[in-house]
Write a protein that holds these residues in place. Structure first.
Motif, short mmCIF file in Angstrom:
data_model
loop_
_atom_site.label_atom_id
_atom_site.label_comp_id
_atom_site.label_asym_id
_atom_site.label_seq_id
_atom_site.Cartn_x
_atom_site.Cartn_y
_atom_site.Cartn_z
N ASN A 235 9.55 -82.70 87.60
CA ASN A 235 10.11 -83.01 86.83
C ASN A 235 10.81 -81.31 85.94
OD1 ASN A 235 9.34 -85.63 85.23
ND2 ASN A 235 7.25 -85.23 85.98
N ARG A 236 11.39 -81.56 84.65
CA ARG A 236 11.71 -80.34 84.31
C ARG A 236 11.70 -80.60 82.85
NH1 ARG A 236 17.74 -84.73 84.27
NH2 ARG A 236 16.96 -85.23 86.88
N ILE A 237 10.09 -79.90 82.81
CA ILE A 237 9.15 -80.04 82.01
C ILE A 237 9.48 -78.05 81.91
CG2 ILE A 237 7.26 -79.53 80.49
CD1 ILE A 237 6.73 -81.83 82.46
N PRO A 238 10.04 -77.58 80.75
CA PRO A 238 9.92 -75.96 81.13
C PRO A 238 8.56 -76.00 79.27
CG PRO A 238 11.12 -77.17 78.75
CD PRO A 238 10.79 -77.83 79.78
N ASN A 261 9.02 -77.38 88.15
CA ASN A 261 9.05 -77.79 87.11
C ASN A 261 9.80 -76.59 86.28
OD1 ASN A 261 8.05 -80.01 85.06
ND2 ASN A 261 6.29 -79.63 86.68
N GLN A 262 9.65 -76.20 85.05
CA GLN A 262 11.12 -74.93 84.51
C GLN A 262 10.48 -73.85 83.76
OE1 GLN A 262 14.31 -76.72 82.85
NE2 GLN A 262 14.94 -77.52 84.53
N LEU A 263 8.49 -74.10 84.33
CA LEU A 263 8.26 -73.45 82.99
C LEU A 263 8.10 -71.82 83.18
CD1 LEU A 263 4.69 -75.05 83.64
CD2 LEU A 263 6.25 -75.25 82.26
N ASP A 264 7.98 -71.13 81.67
CA ASP A 264 8.59 -69.95 81.79
C ASP A 264 7.30 -68.63 82.04
OD1 ASP A 264 11.34 -69.88 81.93
OD2 ASP A 264 11.10 -70.65 80.13
N PHE A 265 6.02 -69.93 81.71
CA PHE A 265 4.78 -68.80 81.08
C PHE A 265 3.04 -69.41 82.39
CE2 PHE A 265 5.44 -69.86 76.53
CZ PHE A 265 4.71 -70.73 76.71
N ILE A 266 2.68 -68.67 81.82
CA ILE A 266 1.51 -70.27 82.36
C ILE A 266 0.73 -70.82 81.27
CG2 ILE A 266 -1.15 -70.11 83.47
CD1 ILE A 266 -0.71 -67.47 85.21
N ILE A 284 7.99 -68.34 86.80
CA ILE A 284 7.10 -67.67 85.63
C ILE A 284 7.22 -66.31 86.01
CG2 ILE A 284 4.02 -66.94 85.79
CD1 ILE A 284 4.46 -70.32 86.02
N GLN A 285 7.45 -65.17 84.79
CA GLN A 285 7.61 -63.81 85.14
C GLN A 285 6.55 -62.55 84.92
OE1 GLN A 285 11.69 -62.23 84.39
NE2 GLN A 285 12.22 -65.12 84.23
N THR A 286 5.62 -63.50 84.44
CA THR A 286 4.41 -62.33 83.45
C THR A 286 3.39 -63.30 83.26
OG1 THR A 286 4.41 -60.33 82.19
CG2 THR A 286 5.47 -62.42 81.47
N ASN A 313 7.23 -68.01 92.19
CA ASN A 313 8.32 -67.68 91.01
C ASN A 313 8.10 -65.88 91.54
OD1 ASN A 313 6.91 -69.72 88.90
ND2 ASN A 313 5.58 -70.29 90.34
N PRO A 314 9.04 -65.89 90.18
CA PRO A 314 9.27 -64.10 90.35
C PRO A 314 8.53 -62.68 90.04
CG PRO A 314 10.22 -65.33 88.23
CD PRO A 314 10.01 -66.35 89.40
#
Length: 336
Positions: A235-238, A261-266, A284-286, A313-314
């Motif tokens: 999907n496109r969920i941030p 998706n477009q998640l930035d964190f857990i 996800i970066q951290t 993930n990065p």
């Protein structure tokens, strides 16, 4: 004397011929009857009938059924599924037709009374057209796959499983599932859903599985506490599309799949019931030390959570060694 000898010989030959003629005069049918018992007796003397006892134990040995299905093609005799005729739920309970007022019970005429008996007609209304003519209803399951739907159809009140994959559904409204107290599984894979009302699923007391991959969602609606499996992959969920602590109170949640998706964190905190967390191919970066474990309780062991996917993930997982001490297995991802 010589002439007398010839006469005696001729007489003897005549008597012999008469005897032979009488023997051959017996019909061939009678001769076969006389010979048959001997031939039949010889035939059955060679058969061992003492052990010829057909029971359930030796049935398979006497009759070879190994290729039974190959000998008979039942393709044309496959059972045909009939489409159900369950009517959709009415929007207004007061709109239910009063059959007692509109349909009269036909009165039987006594024998000998002239005139045929005509049953009273049943009223037909457009809103009561069977919804299962559009989909396939089998028991309490409704199959609407690849039916060119643009919205969730009206469902029978006893629906337990809904499959509406490969359609063109664009949104899920708050009233689409209202009153469906037995609904356990909703599969809306491969549609065009871009949004869902916050209360679209929250009021379903029996919902255990919500399957939403391959849509266009940018936010997740609120989930019922009965949910066991959530699949919203592709999907496109941030991260902004998730409510704060969205999964903390879901005490029965075991499978949370939000990959691609477009998640930035857990999305922590995660319930103790969780067994599988798939977050691969996000941004996800951290992570925090308390993402999976309680940093204040080093005796904690979280045995259920054995499947964590963070590959794609990065994030460098080797930078957060204190985040995994309570887990039975390390997350899958990059450690360098």
């Amino acid at each position: 004397t010589q002439a007398g000898g010839r006469m005696w010989i001729l007489g003897w030959l005549s008597m012999a011929s008469l005897c032979l003629g009488a023997a051959w005069a017996v019909p061939a049918k009678d001769r076969r009857k006389a010979e048959k018992p001997k031939s039949d007796l010889a035939l059955y003397e060679n058969l061992d009938l003492d052990n010829y006892d057909l029971t359930l134990d030796n049935y398979g040995e006497i009759l070879d059924l190994s290729n039974y299905e190959e000998l008979y093609d039942y393709g044309d005799l496959a059972p045909k599924i009939e489409v159900g005729t369950v009517a959709p739920r009415p929007k207004d309970p007061e709109a239910l037709p009063n059959l007692s007022a509109t349909a009269e019970t036909p009165k039987l005429q006594p024998p000998g009374t002239a005139g045929p008996i005509h049953p009273a007609p049943i009223p037909v209304q457009g809103e009561w057209l069977p919804s299962c003519l559009l989909c396939l209803c089998i028991g309490t399951s409704v199959y609407c796959d690849d039916a060119d739907l643009e919205h969730i159809p009206a469902l029978p009140p006893e629906t337990t499983y809904l499959y509406a994959r490969f359609n063109r559904i664009g949104a899920v409204r708050a009233g689409d599932f209202i009153g469906l107290k037995k609904l356990k599984r909703i599969d809306l894979s491969s549609n065009s859903i871009s949004w869902a009302d916050m209360d679209a699923f929250r009021l379903l007391p029996s919902l255990q599985e919500l399957i939403l991959p391959e849509n266009r969602l940018t936010a997740l609606p609120e989930l019922p506490r009965s949910i066991v499996r959530l699949d919203a992959r592709l999907n496109r969920i941030p991260s902004a599309g998730l409510r704060p602590e969205a999964f903390r109170d879901l005490k029965q949640l075991q499978f949370l799949h939000l990959s691609d998706n477009q998640l930035d964190f857990i999305p922590a905190p995660l319930p103790e019931s969780l067994r599988s967390l798939h977050l691969q191919n996000n941004n996800i970066q951290t992570m925090h030390e308390d993402t999976f474990c309680d940093s204040q309780d080093h005796s904690q062991v979280r045995r259920a959570l054995e499947d964590i996917r963070l590959d794609g993930n990065p994030i460098n997982l080797s930078l957060f060694p204190d985040a995994y001490f309570c887990l039975p297995r390390l997350p899958t991802g990059r450690f360098s």
